[in-house]
Scaffold this active site. Structure first.
Site, PDB file in Angstrom:
ATOM      1  CD  GLN A 183      -3.502  -4.472   7.024  1.00 53.23           C
ATOM      2  OE1 GLN A 183      -3.171  -3.424   6.102  1.00 53.23           O
ATOM      3  NE2 GLN A 183      -3.869  -5.502   6.829  1.00 53.23           N
ATOM      4  CE  LYS A 231      -4.039  -1.981   2.287  1.00 58.25           C
ATOM      5  NZ  LYS A 231      -4.869  -2.264   3.478  1.00 58.25           N
ATOM      6  CG  ASP A 291      -9.308  -0.412   4.887  1.00 52.67           C
ATOM      7  OD1 ASP A 291      -9.259  -0.772   3.586  1.00 52.67           O
ATOM      8  OD2 ASP A 291      -8.710  -0.933   5.653  1.00 52.67           O
TER       9      ASP A 291
END
Length: 287
Positions: free
Chosen positions: A93, A49, A116
């Protein structure tokens, strides 16, 4: 006749080019990632990412903190990043270490920076048909279906899996595209009865080759979200037997299908968040 391969890698490269062009227009776009602990897969994913963000011209800030960091300290870091005007997108994460409550951490993220798409506010907006930021994987699947001209209106779509980051948002997006959607899961009776009726089949359960060739309708579009490690090698395997290529009309490969699109769409979400935040600031100059 073998299925047409849906090339996620090539499409993801194009999406990244679009993102880079948007970033150049916006002058500055910033993203922050937070990784708690030493999970090897999480480190690999965050590295990808970060690299992808930097390649698109996004300023990428990388926060990696020890596994024994307290929940209070993690929440304090999130609050700091929420308040930082140089951060347009914020990604924590998952999974988190056991002593940290994931729901509490997700709830703490500013919904406007939730690239997200997992904050309850963004999930609710998707449910109500007013999406803002949507999880990258289902968003990527929709882009793939659009790219290959797959007709969704009136189609029977079957989603296998009900996770908050793939299965549920996938079903909502397909429903919004006027497909007739069935969600299947580990408790579904006679799974094959449902999959054989699917014009569009999305498998997202994380179970190697759960969907056998004889469970796929001839001429269907098959999207395999599964990323499963083979027990005897490092090979990545999908949820669908690759032999289904002989029955389907369109099918994603594993790897090289949905995977590359997920990161590309998270970058796209970062641009979406940056534009929305700038529009809000212009509307409220005192903000």
């Amino acid at each position: 006749m073998a299925a047409t391969l849906i090339d996620g890698k090539a499409l993801a490269a194009r999406v990244r080019e679009e993102v880079a062009a948007s970033v150049a227009e916006l002058d500055h776009v910033g993203v922050a990632t937070v990784l708690v602990g030493d999970d090897p897969a999480s480190h690999i994913y965050i590295n990808l990412k970060q690299k992808a963000a930097e390649a698109a011209g996004i300023e990428a800030r990388d926060h990696r903190i020890p596994a024994d960091t307290s929940e209070e300290d993690v929440l304090a870091l999130i609050a700091e990043l929420n308040a930082d005007d140089g951060v347009d997108g914020l990604l924590v994460q998952l999974p988190l270490p056991g002593h940290i409550d994931e729901a509490t951490v997700i709830d703490a993220i500013d919904p406007a920076k939730d690239i997200d798409g997992i904050h309850p506010v963004n999930a609710a907006r998707l449910y109500l048909g007013r999406p803002a930021l949507v999880p990258g994987t289902p968003l990527g699947v929709m882009r793939m279906l659009e790219e290959y001209g797959i007709e969704l209106q009136g189609a029977n779509a079957v989603v296998i899996g009900r996770s908050g980051i793939v299965g549920k948002p996938m079903a909502q997006l397909l429903l919004a595209a006027n497909a007739t959607v069935t969600t299947c899961h580990s408790r579904t009776r006679d799974l094959a009865r449902h999959t054989l009726a699917a014009d569009v089949l999305v498998a997202a359960v994380g179970s190697t080759h759960l969907i056998s060739v004889d469970m796929v309708k001839a001429g269907a579009t098959v999207i395999d979200v599964g990323m499963n490690r083979a027990t005897d090698s490092k090979k990545v395997l999908g949820d669908v037997d690759p032999g289904a290529m002989e029955r389907a009309a369109y099918m994603t490969p594993v790897p090289g299908g949905v995977g590359p699109m997920t990161i590309a769409m998270v970058l796209q979400n970062t641009v979406t968040a940056a534009r929305a935040r700038r529009a809000k600031n212009l509307a409220n100059p005192a903000h």
